[in-house]
Design a protein around this motif. Sequence first.
Motif, PDB file in Angstrom:
ATOM      1  N   VAL A   1     -11.766   4.258  -3.366  1.00 19.92           N
ATOM      2  CA  VAL A   1     -11.251   5.379  -2.370  1.00 19.92           C
ATOM      3  C   VAL A   1      -9.818   4.603  -2.076  1.00 19.92           C
ATOM      4  CG1 VAL A   1     -11.456   5.788   0.095  1.00 19.92           C
ATOM      5  CG2 VAL A   1     -13.450   5.921  -1.346  1.00 19.92           C
ATOM      6  N   ILE A   2      -9.619   3.474  -1.644  1.00 25.87           N
ATOM      7  CA  ILE A   2      -8.299   2.708  -1.431  1.00 25.87           C
ATOM      8  C   ILE A   2      -7.187   3.333  -2.498  1.00 25.87           C
ATOM      9  CG2 ILE A   2      -7.129   0.771  -0.838  1.00 25.87           C
ATOM     10  CD1 ILE A   2      -9.730  -0.263   0.214  1.00 25.87           C
ATOM     11  N   GLU A   3      -7.690   3.036  -3.485  1.00 27.29           N
ATOM     12  CA  GLU A   3      -6.702   3.134  -4.881  1.00 27.29           C
ATOM     13  C   GLU A   3      -6.261   4.481  -5.001  1.00 27.29           C
ATOM     14  OE1 GLU A   3      -5.832   1.121  -9.053  1.00 27.29           O
ATOM     15  OE2 GLU A   3      -8.101   0.796  -8.212  1.00 27.29           O
ATOM     16  N   ASN A   4      -7.259   5.661  -4.567  1.00 26.74           N
ATOM     17  CA  ASN A   4      -6.867   7.142  -4.755  1.00 26.74           C
ATOM     18  C   ASN A   4      -6.633   7.882  -3.574  1.00 26.74           C
ATOM     19  OD1 ASN A   4      -7.356   7.072  -7.954  1.00 26.74           O
ATOM     20  ND2 ASN A   4      -9.119   6.013  -7.272  1.00 26.74           N
TER      21      ASN A   4
ATOM     22  N   SER B   1      -2.689   4.533   9.068  1.00 29.39           N
ATOM     23  CA  SER B   1      -3.531   4.809   7.843  1.00 29.39           C
ATOM     24  C   SER B   1      -4.714   3.955   7.762  1.00 29.39           C
ATOM     25  CB  SER B   1      -2.473   4.490   6.497  1.00 29.39           C
ATOM     26  OG  SER B   1      -1.657   5.332   6.749  1.00 29.39           O
ATOM     27  N   VAL B   2      -4.872   2.771   8.010  1.00 28.00           N
ATOM     28  CA  VAL B   2      -5.832   1.875   8.003  1.00 28.00           C
ATOM     29  C   VAL B   2      -6.730   2.160   9.136  1.00 28.00           C
ATOM     30  CG1 VAL B   2      -6.863  -0.450   8.092  1.00 28.00           C
ATOM     31  CG2 VAL B   2      -4.756  -0.054   6.579  1.00 28.00           C
ATOM     32  N   THR B   3      -6.502   2.541  10.085  1.00 22.10           N
ATOM     33  CA  THR B   3      -7.475   3.015  11.212  1.00 22.10           C
ATOM     34  C   THR B   3      -7.914   4.305  10.721  1.00 22.10           C
ATOM     35  OG1 THR B   3      -6.115   1.633  12.775  1.00 22.10           O
ATOM     36  CG2 THR B   3      -7.632   3.274  13.755  1.00 22.10           C
ATOM     37  N   ALA B   4      -7.048   5.373  10.590  1.00 16.53           N
ATOM     38  CA  ALA B   4      -7.826   6.496  10.186  1.00 16.53           C
ATOM     39  C   ALA B   4      -8.783   6.258   9.010  1.00 16.53           C
ATOM     40  CB  ALA B   4      -6.656   7.375   9.788  1.00 16.53           C
ATOM     41  N   LEU B   5      -8.520   5.501   7.825  1.00 16.44           N
ATOM     42  CA  LEU B   5      -9.365   5.509   6.910  1.00 16.44           C
ATOM     43  C   LEU B   5     -10.741   4.618   7.153  1.00 16.44           C
ATOM     44  CD1 LEU B   5      -9.536   6.027   3.899  1.00 16.44           C
ATOM     45  CD2 LEU B   5      -8.584   3.634   3.527  1.00 16.44           C
ATOM     46  N   GLY B   6     -10.784   3.646   8.265  1.00 18.93           N
ATOM     47  CA  GLY B   6     -11.871   3.295   8.638  1.00 18.93           C
ATOM     48  C   GLY B   6     -12.566   4.090   9.703  1.00 18.93           C
ATOM     49  N   GLN B   7     -12.211   5.049  10.318  1.00 17.79           N
ATOM     50  CA  GLN B   7     -12.609   5.970  10.961  1.00 17.79           C
ATOM     51  C   GLN B   7     -13.406   6.970  10.312  1.00 17.79           C
ATOM     52  OE1 GLN B   7      -9.598   7.367  13.926  1.00 17.79           O
ATOM     53  NE2 GLN B   7     -10.136   5.660  15.258  1.00 17.79           N
ATOM     54  N   ARG B   8     -12.495   7.424   9.239  1.00 18.26           N
ATOM     55  CA  ARG B   8     -13.006   8.434   8.180  1.00 18.26           C
ATOM     56  C   ARG B   8     -14.328   8.325   7.647  1.00 18.26           C
ATOM     57  NH1 ARG B   8      -8.821   9.390   4.528  1.00 18.26           N
ATOM     58  NH2 ARG B   8      -7.569  10.129   6.192  1.00 18.26           N
TER      59      ARG B   8
ATOM     60  N   LEU C   1     -15.677   0.137   3.765  1.00 18.86           N
ATOM     61  CA  LEU C   1     -15.692   1.498   3.565  1.00 18.86           C
ATOM     62  C   LEU C   1     -16.582   2.099   2.577  1.00 18.86           C
ATOM     63  CD1 LEU C   1     -13.501   3.308   1.643  1.00 18.86           C
ATOM     64  CD2 LEU C   1     -12.067   1.728   3.003  1.00 18.86           C
ATOM     65  N   GLY C   2     -16.769   1.644   1.437  1.00 16.86           N
ATOM     66  CA  GLY C   2     -17.538   2.217   0.574  1.00 16.86           C
ATOM     67  C   GLY C   2     -19.106   2.314   1.007  1.00 16.86           C
ATOM     68  N   LEU C   3     -19.526   1.673   2.192  1.00 19.93           N
ATOM     69  CA  LEU C   3     -20.958   1.813   2.387  1.00 19.93           C
ATOM     70  C   LEU C   3     -21.238   3.376   2.647  1.00 19.93           C
ATOM     71  CD1 LEU C   3     -21.366  -1.168   4.680  1.00 19.93           C
ATOM     72  CD2 LEU C   3     -22.524  -0.973   2.611  1.00 19.93           C
ATOM     73  N   ALA C   4     -20.154   4.043   2.918  1.00 24.92           N
ATOM     74  CA  ALA C   4     -20.331   5.476   3.354  1.00 24.92           C
ATOM     75  C   ALA C   4     -20.697   6.165   2.016  1.00 24.92           C
ATOM     76  CB  ALA C   4     -19.150   6.166   3.918  1.00 24.92           C
ATOM     77  N   ILE C   5     -20.429   5.799   0.958  1.00 30.12           N
ATOM     78  CA  ILE C   5     -20.713   6.348  -0.204  1.00 30.12           C
ATOM     79  C   ILE C   5     -22.032   5.951  -0.994  1.00 30.12           C
ATOM     80  CG2 ILE C   5     -19.874   6.915  -2.580  1.00 30.12           C
ATOM     81  CD1 ILE C   5     -17.158   6.559  -1.545  1.00 30.12           C
ATOM     82  N   SER C   6     -22.193   4.534  -0.746  1.00 26.48           N
ATOM     83  CA  SER C   6     -23.433   3.841  -1.332  1.00 26.48           C
ATOM     84  C   SER C   6     -23.537   2.599  -1.097  1.00 26.48           C
ATOM     85  CB  SER C   6     -23.519   4.133  -3.021  1.00 26.48           C
ATOM     86  OG  SER C   6     -24.642   3.300  -3.461  1.00 26.48           O
ATOM     87  N   HIS C   7     -24.820   1.761  -0.506  1.00 25.91           N
ATOM     88  CA  HIS C   7     -24.752   0.671  -0.378  1.00 25.91           C
ATOM     89  C   HIS C   7     -24.612  -0.185  -1.488  1.00 25.91           C
ATOM     90  CE1 HIS C   7     -26.617  -3.227   0.949  1.00 25.91           C
ATOM     91  NE2 HIS C   7     -26.380  -2.896   2.254  1.00 25.91           N
ATOM     92  N   HIS C   8     -25.408   0.104  -2.548  1.00 27.72           N
ATOM     93  CA  HIS C   8     -25.229  -0.507  -4.014  1.00 27.72           C
ATOM     94  C   HIS C   8     -23.798  -0.333  -4.416  1.00 27.72           C
ATOM     95  CE1 HIS C   8     -26.593  -2.147  -7.482  1.00 27.72           C
ATOM     96  NE2 HIS C   8     -26.212  -1.380  -8.342  1.00 27.72           N
ATOM     97  N   GLN C   9     -23.081  -1.463  -4.694  1.00 31.86           N
ATOM     98  CA  GLN C   9     -21.756  -1.408  -5.349  1.00 31.86           C
ATOM     99  C   GLN C   9     -20.750  -0.714  -4.197  1.00 31.86           C
ATOM    100  OE1 GLN C   9     -22.120   0.095  -9.183  1.00 31.86           O
ATOM    101  NE2 GLN C   9     -22.689  -1.590  -9.915  1.00 31.86           N
ATOM    102  N   HIS C  10     -21.004  -1.105  -3.005  1.00 29.26           N
ATOM    103  CA  HIS C  10     -20.034  -0.332  -1.996  1.00 29.26           C
ATOM    104  C   HIS C  10     -18.790  -1.071  -2.237  1.00 29.26           C
ATOM    105  CE1 HIS C  10     -19.796  -3.659   0.805  1.00 29.26           C
ATOM    106  NE2 HIS C  10     -21.024  -4.111   0.588  1.00 29.26           N
TER     107      HIS C  10
END
Length: 184
Positions: free
Chosen positions: A95-98, A27-34, A79-88
């Motif tokens: 993402v992890i919680e939801n 699960s963690v590997t897949a999340l990191g890849q995604r 992993l939040g860097l994929a969404i935004s650098h600011h407040q990643h």
Amino acid sequence: VSRSALREGLLYDMLRRAVHQDPRESSVTALGQRYGVDVGQAARVEATALDFFNQLAKPLVLDPELRATLAWAARIHELGLAISHHQHHIHGAYVIENTDLAGFSRQEQQVLAALVRSQRRSVPGSVFGDLPQRLDRPARALAMILRLAVLLHRSRSQEALPSPRLEARERELFLHLPRRWLNA
């Protein structure tokens, strides 16, 4: 619709963990890849965080099971860097919680999210306040370890660190680094 009952699912999960086929790893590997996590950076942070965990496990009375939780948090801390650098860190925690992460209990996901959320900047009290009381102190210790590991690898350099040493005394933590390395 599942053809199995809850008890079969629990047994299957326990058997897979017993033979080191933990679905949480996948699960963690897949999340990191995604989310396109920088695997090299995550590995450097993970190695430092686990070294710190090994140094502090006895003095802070940390359950060895928490070592895996720290490793997973280090692998996906960006992993939040994929969404935004600011407040990643905030985006990553959300993402992890939801996300449905196979093999993780709700509480395990909350701890992972709390660790990712607290890796940088100020940490609101609610991050740990939402955790069960038995997980509060260990989660705070893991957050401190992850935060230090992330900070030491902030430059994203592939150059090895000089084996930092952590020492816990009462309510204080001491980080020892070679003077020559600090001066450089």
